[in-house]
Design an enzyme around this catalytic site. Structure first.
Site, PDB file in Angstrom:
ATOM      1  N   ASP A 183       0.848  -0.996   0.027  1.00 49.93           N
ATOM      2  CA  ASP A 183      -0.063  -0.031   0.135  1.00 49.93           C
ATOM      3  C   ASP A 183       0.921   1.261   0.065  1.00 49.93           C
ATOM      4  OD1 ASP A 183      -3.245   0.342   0.833  1.00 49.93           O
ATOM      5  OD2 ASP A 183      -2.113   2.172   1.103  1.00 49.93           O
ATOM      6  N   ASN A 239      -5.617  -4.761  -6.370  1.00 48.34           N
ATOM      7  CA  ASN A 239      -6.958  -4.403  -5.733  1.00 48.34           C
ATOM      8  C   ASN A 239      -6.912  -2.707  -5.411  1.00 48.34           C
ATOM      9  OD1 ASN A 239      -9.337  -4.226  -3.875  1.00 48.34           O
ATOM     10  ND2 ASN A 239      -7.725  -3.844  -2.748  1.00 48.34           N
ATOM     11  N   TYR A 243     -13.368   6.882 -13.568  1.00 49.74           N
ATOM     12  CA  TYR A 243     -13.528   5.918 -13.010  1.00 49.74           C
ATOM     13  C   TYR A 243     -14.106   4.605 -13.790  1.00 49.74           C
ATOM     14  CZ  TYR A 243     -14.214   2.633  -8.810  1.00 49.74           C
ATOM     15  OH  TYR A 243     -14.495   1.594  -7.828  1.00 49.74           O
ATOM     16  N   LYS A 248     -12.011   1.230 -14.647  1.00 51.35           N
ATOM     17  CA  LYS A 248     -12.703  -0.146 -14.293  1.00 51.35           C
ATOM     18  C   LYS A 248     -13.214  -1.247 -15.542  1.00 51.35           C
ATOM     19  CE  LYS A 248     -11.941   0.404  -9.764  1.00 51.35           C
ATOM     20  NZ  LYS A 248     -11.004  -0.292  -9.216  1.00 51.35           N
ATOM     21  N   ILE A 302     -19.384  -0.749  -1.432  1.00 49.94           N
ATOM     22  CA  ILE A 302     -19.086  -1.635  -0.256  1.00 49.94           C
ATOM     23  C   ILE A 302     -18.444  -0.483   0.923  1.00 49.94           C
ATOM     24  CG2 ILE A 302     -17.227  -3.047   0.652  1.00 49.94           C
ATOM     25  CD1 ILE A 302     -19.230  -4.151  -1.635  1.00 49.94           C
ATOM     26  N   THR A 308     -16.428   0.940   3.002  1.00 50.66           N
ATOM     27  CA  THR A 308     -15.136   1.262   3.377  1.00 50.66           C
ATOM     28  C   THR A 308     -14.636   2.827   3.284  1.00 50.66           C
ATOM     29  OG1 THR A 308     -14.350   1.381   0.708  1.00 50.66           O
ATOM     30  CG2 THR A 308     -14.591  -1.036   1.757  1.00 50.66           C
TER      31      THR A 308
END
Ligand code: NAD
Length: 254
Positions: free
Chosen positions: A36, A89, A157, A161, A190, A192
């Site tokens: 990360d 990811n 985005y 994707k 999600i 997060t």
């Protein structure tokens, strides 16, 4: 312990989906390299995994830089002897404030550099190592339902994707001869850090919730379960596709 003896690399491993996946893979026996940009949070994930009895190491990475991603894979080789599972990811989301005309070109390039090029670099670096090892491997890429359905003011985005889906298919086809599977996940919304920016706005938050058939966001743990399945031998005939983890969000008109 279905991943006993396996080594996994997770990018964006300090964030919601990456952290939950790194933990679950480790719980099920994998040695995990958490990659990360966020060093403090990434180190905390690796140390939590070790405290729970698993094996994990943190390595800093900027997925927008190929050399950095190649070093991350090299860390897995030097620390744990190879790589069996690569989870590409890491990603960012737009703030939804500007349309395709008004958004600065730099914002588009930044999104593509991380969400799209970052996945390409991860595929390339991991597959090169897996081919050299001469044993089967799995590469999992995080796409999104936004690869398939459009929302306003998220133009780059969507572009990034959708590219992840295309790269997943093409890489799966090319890497099949090395027994490397390449799959993607397409999550709905999600809960997060990625969606934190809308949490305080009740109207927007309700709209986001209602985008799902059971009117709730998913959890990172629900996504991690699918990641672990796709990484496992139980998914040995799943290849070249994206798996939806979206409570039907991409399947109905709202
Ligand atoms: P998150 O913000 O919690 O985690 C993302 C992580 O990626 C963070 O730890 C961040 O530090 C890291 N990161 C960002 N840029 C990086 C870079 N250049 N190099 C290395 N690491 C970097 O978000 P999340 O929801 O866990 O997102 C993970 C992935 O899931 C992303 O690709 C995102 O697009 C995708 N996704 C999320 C949702 C959602 O609703 N949360 C939906 C669909 C897809």
């Amino acid at each position: 312990m279905r991943f006993a003896g396996k080594v996994a690399v997770v990018t964006g491993g300090a964030g919601g989906i990456g952290r939950a996946s790194a933990r679950l893979l480790a719980e099920q026996g994998a040695k995990v390299v958490v990659g990360d940009l966020n060093q403090a949070a990434g180190e905390a994930v690796a140390s939590d995994i070790r405290a729970a009895g698993g094996e994990a190491a943190f390595a800093p990475v900027d997925v927008a830089d190929y050399e950095s991603v190649a070093r991350l894979v090299q860390t897995a080789v030097e620390t744990y002897g190879g790589i069996d599972i690569m989870f590409n990811n890491a990603g960012i989301f737009g703030d939804g404030s500007q349309n395709v005309i008004d958004m600065p070109i730099e914002a588009y390039h930044r999104m593509i550099a991380i969400n799209q090029h970052g996945v390409y670099y991860g595929i390339k670096a991991a597959a090169e190592q897996m081919r050299a090892q001469g044993r089967p491997g799995v590469i999992i890429n995080t796409a999104s339902i936004y690869a398939y359905i459009a929302d306003k003011n998220q133009f780059p985005y969507h572009a990034s994707k959708a590219a992840v889906i295309g790269m997943t298919k093409a890489a799966a086809l090319e890497l099949a001869r090395y027994d490397i599977r390449v799959v993607a996940i397409a999550p709905g919304m999600i809960d997060t850090g990625l969606v934190d920016q809308w949490r305080q706005d009740e109207r927007v938050w309700n709209t986001i919730q209602k985008a799902h058939m059971r009117r709730k966001l998913g959890t990172a743990d629900q996504v991690a379960q699918v990641v672990a399945f796709l990484a496992s031998d139980e998914a040995s005939f799943v290849n070249g596709h994206a798996y939806f983890v979206d409570d039907g969000a991409a399947s109905f008109k709202r």
